[in-house]
Design a protein around this motif. Structure first.
Motif, PDB file in Angstrom:
ATOM      1  N   LEU A  26       0.740  -1.267  -0.338  1.00 24.25           N
ATOM      2  CA  LEU A  26      -0.008   0.063  -0.171  1.00 24.25           C
ATOM      3  C   LEU A  26       1.010   1.301  -0.056  1.00 24.25           C
ATOM      4  O   LEU A  26       0.576   2.003  -0.851  1.00 24.25           O
ATOM      5  CB  LEU A  26      -1.064   0.029   1.287  1.00 24.25           C
ATOM      6  N   ALA A  27       1.927   1.156   0.901  1.00 26.73           N
ATOM      7  CA  ALA A  27       2.796   2.429   1.001  1.00 26.73           C
ATOM      8  C   ALA A  27       3.481   2.689  -0.344  1.00 26.73           C
ATOM      9  O   ALA A  27       3.676   3.847  -1.021  1.00 26.73           O
ATOM     10  CB  ALA A  27       3.624   2.304   2.197  1.00 26.73           C
ATOM     11  N   ALA A  28       4.261   1.600  -0.843  1.00 27.79           N
ATOM     12  CA  ALA A  28       4.912   1.632  -2.049  1.00 27.79           C
ATOM     13  C   ALA A  28       3.995   2.208  -3.388  1.00 27.79           C
ATOM     14  O   ALA A  28       4.571   3.088  -3.987  1.00 27.79           O
ATOM     15  CB  ALA A  28       5.557   0.303  -2.278  1.00 27.79           C
ATOM     16  N   GLY A  29       3.026   1.770  -3.257  1.00 28.06           N
ATOM     17  CA  GLY A  29       1.808   2.148  -4.534  1.00 28.06           C
ATOM     18  C   GLY A  29       1.615   3.608  -4.301  1.00 28.06           C
ATOM     19  O   GLY A  29       1.728   4.286  -5.138  1.00 28.06           O
ATOM     20  N   LEU A  30       1.350   3.977  -3.104  1.00 26.45           N
ATOM     21  CA  LEU A  30       0.643   5.349  -3.143  1.00 26.45           C
ATOM     22  C   LEU A  30       2.013   6.347  -3.251  1.00 26.45           C
ATOM     23  O   LEU A  30       1.509   7.278  -4.169  1.00 26.45           O
ATOM     24  CB  LEU A  30       0.246   5.432  -1.666  1.00 26.45           C
ATOM     25  N   LEU A  31       3.299   6.385  -2.623  1.00 25.96           N
ATOM     26  CA  LEU A  31       4.344   7.081  -2.590  1.00 25.96           C
ATOM     27  C   LEU A  31       4.781   7.100  -4.174  1.00 25.96           C
ATOM     28  O   LEU A  31       4.870   8.057  -5.039  1.00 25.96           O
ATOM     29  CB  LEU A  31       5.559   6.592  -1.996  1.00 25.96           C
ATOM     30  N   ILE A  32       4.945   5.943  -5.013  1.00 19.38           N
ATOM     31  CA  ILE A  32       5.324   5.966  -6.276  1.00 19.38           C
ATOM     32  C   ILE A  32       4.419   6.397  -7.255  1.00 19.38           C
ATOM     33  O   ILE A  32       4.883   7.239  -8.126  1.00 19.38           O
ATOM     34  CB  ILE A  32       5.743   4.353  -6.673  1.00 19.38           C
ATOM     35  N   ALA A  33       3.092   6.153  -7.117  1.00 17.91           N
ATOM     36  CA  ALA A  33       2.092   6.734  -7.837  1.00 17.91           C
ATOM     37  C   ALA A  33       1.997   8.283  -7.919  1.00 17.91           C
ATOM     38  O   ALA A  33       1.776   8.950  -8.685  1.00 17.91           O
ATOM     39  CB  ALA A  33       0.699   6.128  -7.893  1.00 17.91           C
ATOM     40  N   MET A  34       1.979   8.766  -6.690  1.00 15.84           N
ATOM     41  CA  MET A  34       1.953  10.236  -6.370  1.00 15.84           C
ATOM     42  C   MET A  34       2.973  10.886  -7.129  1.00 15.84           C
ATOM     43  O   MET A  34       2.944  11.851  -7.555  1.00 15.84           O
ATOM     44  CB  MET A  34       1.956  10.269  -4.916  1.00 15.84           C
ATOM     45  N   VAL A  35       4.273  10.247  -7.293  1.00 19.54           N
ATOM     46  CA  VAL A  35       5.379  10.836  -7.723  1.00 19.54           C
ATOM     47  C   VAL A  35       5.346  10.874  -9.564  1.00 19.54           C
ATOM     48  O   VAL A  35       5.637  11.772 -10.118  1.00 19.54           O
ATOM     49  CB  VAL A  35       6.685  10.419  -7.378  1.00 19.54           C
ATOM     50  N   THR A  36       4.838   9.662  -9.863  1.00 12.06           N
ATOM     51  CA  THR A  36       4.877   9.333 -11.439  1.00 12.06           C
ATOM     52  C   THR A  36       3.685   9.782 -12.203  1.00 12.06           C
ATOM     53  O   THR A  36       3.708  10.039 -13.223  1.00 12.06           O
ATOM     54  CB  THR A  36       5.210   7.760 -11.481  1.00 12.06           C
ATOM     55  N   ALA A  37       2.498  10.069 -11.509  1.00 11.75           N
ATOM     56  CA  ALA A  37       1.259  10.302 -12.184  1.00 11.75           C
ATOM     57  C   ALA A  37       1.439  11.716 -12.908  1.00 11.75           C
ATOM     58  O   ALA A  37       0.648  11.951 -13.939  1.00 11.75           O
ATOM     59  CB  ALA A  37       0.214  10.093 -11.289  1.00 11.75           C
ATOM     60  N   PRO A  38       1.980  12.535 -12.216  1.00  7.11           N
ATOM     61  CA  PRO A  38       2.034  13.999 -13.008  1.00  7.11           C
ATOM     62  C   PRO A  38       2.791  14.020 -14.386  1.00  7.11           C
ATOM     63  O   PRO A  38       2.640  14.870 -15.169  1.00  7.11           O
ATOM     64  CB  PRO A  38       2.816  14.932 -12.088  1.00  7.11           C
ATOM     65  N   VAL A  39       3.489  12.810 -14.543  1.00  2.00           N
ATOM     66  CA  VAL A  39       4.238  13.008 -15.744  1.00  2.00           C
ATOM     67  C   VAL A  39       3.706  11.528 -16.643  1.00  2.00           C
ATOM     68  O   VAL A  39       4.428  11.126 -17.685  1.00  2.00           O
ATOM     69  CB  VAL A  39       5.759  12.689 -15.668  1.00  2.00           C
ATOM     70  N   GLY A  40       2.739  11.180 -16.343  1.00  2.00           N
ATOM     71  CA  GLY A  40       1.972  10.176 -17.247  1.00  2.00           C
ATOM     72  C   GLY A  40       2.665   8.660 -17.216  1.00  2.00           C
ATOM     73  O   GLY A  40       2.225   7.961 -17.927  1.00  2.00           O
ATOM     74  N   VAL A  41       2.985   8.371 -16.177  1.00  2.00           N
ATOM     75  CA  VAL A  41       3.477   7.019 -15.780  1.00  2.00           C
ATOM     76  C   VAL A  41       2.884   6.532 -14.286  1.00  2.00           C
ATOM     77  O   VAL A  41       2.848   6.988 -13.390  1.00  2.00           O
ATOM     78  CB  VAL A  41       5.065   6.984 -15.497  1.00  2.00           C
ATOM     79  N   SER A  42       2.270   5.305 -14.537  1.00  3.77           N
ATOM     80  CA  SER A  42       1.574   4.698 -13.701  1.00  3.77           C
ATOM     81  C   SER A  42       2.166   4.406 -12.388  1.00  3.77           C
ATOM     82  O   SER A  42       1.710   4.381 -11.307  1.00  3.77           O
ATOM     83  CB  SER A  42       0.902   3.272 -14.177  1.00  3.77           C
ATOM     84  N   GLY A  43       3.487   3.837 -12.477  1.00  2.65           N
ATOM     85  CA  GLY A  43       4.769   3.806 -11.596  1.00  2.65           C
ATOM     86  C   GLY A  43       4.836   2.198 -11.420  1.00  2.65           C
ATOM     87  O   GLY A  43       5.803   1.880 -10.535  1.00  2.65           O
ATOM     88  N   ALA A  44       4.271   1.630 -12.280  1.00  7.50           N
ATOM     89  CA  ALA A  44       4.396  -0.065 -12.313  1.00  7.50           C
ATOM     90  C   ALA A  44       5.995  -0.240 -12.582  1.00  7.50           C
ATOM     91  O   ALA A  44       6.464  -1.140 -11.938  1.00  7.50           O
ATOM     92  CB  ALA A  44       3.502  -0.758 -13.023  1.00  7.50           C
ATOM     93  N   VAL A  45       6.434   0.460 -13.520  1.00 11.55           N
ATOM     94  CA  VAL A  45       7.978   0.119 -13.792  1.00 11.55           C
ATOM     95  C   VAL A  45       8.754   0.497 -12.724  1.00 11.55           C
ATOM     96  O   VAL A  45       9.742  -0.121 -12.388  1.00 11.55           O
ATOM     97  CB  VAL A  45       8.305   1.118 -14.960  1.00 11.55           C
ATOM     98  N   PHE A  46       8.532   1.550 -11.897  1.00 14.31           N
ATOM     99  CA  PHE A  46       9.186   1.512 -10.736  1.00 14.31           C
ATOM    100  C   PHE A  46       9.042   0.590  -9.286  1.00 14.31           C
ATOM    101  O   PHE A  46       9.646   0.623  -8.335  1.00 14.31           O
ATOM    102  CB  PHE A  46       9.288   3.173 -10.151  1.00 14.31           C
TER     103      PHE A  46
END
Length: 260
Positions: free
Chosen positions: A9-29
């Protein structure tokens, strides 16, 4: 509740919050987190990432749609190309590329030069940047989307982390690139997850880590919404450098792992 659920939960929230503004879902990270922290095996890591995209995607997309950022034909063209590509990529991943070594090498070879290219273009003088500010033709967009769909199907990343840097480096504004790339990621992840479910019937155990994927996805649902809400408040240059930097850092990480 198992610690991996809370950590997911924590990893998904933090990564998506950083990557969503640039069009990346965060899965790659999430890939290095899944591999190194949670110990998700190959090739199950790919459908686990696709599951994350499916659950997390609506958060950012709902916010972008509410702001009117999904209007126009760019998202439709990208989705139309990536959908058939992701099915082919899933088949390649299961039957031809099961090893983590090749997996990491391909990520490094794609993301590192893309990230560096975008950062250099962003920091270049205005006349140089203007020379790259031409939107690809519809045929070129479709070809690019198919190729990225194949790569996304192999990696389980939906393709946004590749589409974003390429389109941004071509000069398209991040306000258009980010929502379209996320829409393509979400659509291809749904199709890709279905493809893996079918392939699991004939190609061995490629089912996702369900609890971990859902936990990361729920975190990403919230994080993606927050990131999309933040995007209009960030300068264009900051968004481009963030996208390029994220791609370059991840590419470097995987290159180092491959050479170690």
């Amino acid at each position: 509740m198992d610690w991996t659920v809370w950590a997911g939960l924590a990893a998904g929230l933090l990564i998506a919050m950083v990557t969503a503004p640039v069009g990346v879902s965060g899965a790659v990270f999430l890939l290095p987190v899944h591999l190194s922290v949670f110990g998700v095996p190959n090739p199950a890591i790919t459908p686990t990432n696709l599951l994350f995209n499916v659950v997390a995607g609506p958060g950012a997309l709902w916010r972008y749609r509410r702001d009117g950022a999904l209007r126009g034909g760019l998202a439709r063209r990208l989705v139309a190309g990536t959908l058939p590509g992701v099915v082919l990529g899933a088949a390649i991943r299961v039957f031809a590329l099961p090893g983590p070594g090749v997996f990491r090498l391909l990520i490094a070879a794609l993301l590192l030069p893309l990230g560096v290219w975008l950062c250099v273009r962003t920091l270049a003088p205005a006349p140089v940047r203007a020379g790259a500010a031409a939107e690809p033709s519809p045929a070129a967009l479709t070809t690019l989307a198919v190729a990225v769909g194949v790569v996304g199907g192999i990696y389980g990343i939906g393709g946004g982390s590749l589409l974003g840097p390429i389109l941004a480096a071509r000069g398209l504004p991040m306000a258009r690139v980010a929502p379209a790339a996320l829409a393509a990621t979400f659509a291809t992840s749904i199709v890709g997850a279905g493809a893996y479910a079918l392939l699991s019937l004939i190609g061995g155990d490629v089912a996702p880590s369900w609890w971990l994927g859902l936990a990361c996805g729920l975190g990403g649902l919230v994080g993606g919404y927050l990131g999309a809400r933040l995007q209009p408040r960030l300068p264009e240059t900051t968004l481009r450098l963030l996208l390029g930097g994220l791609a370059a850092v991840l590419g470097t990480f995987y290159a180092a792992q491959t050479l170690a």
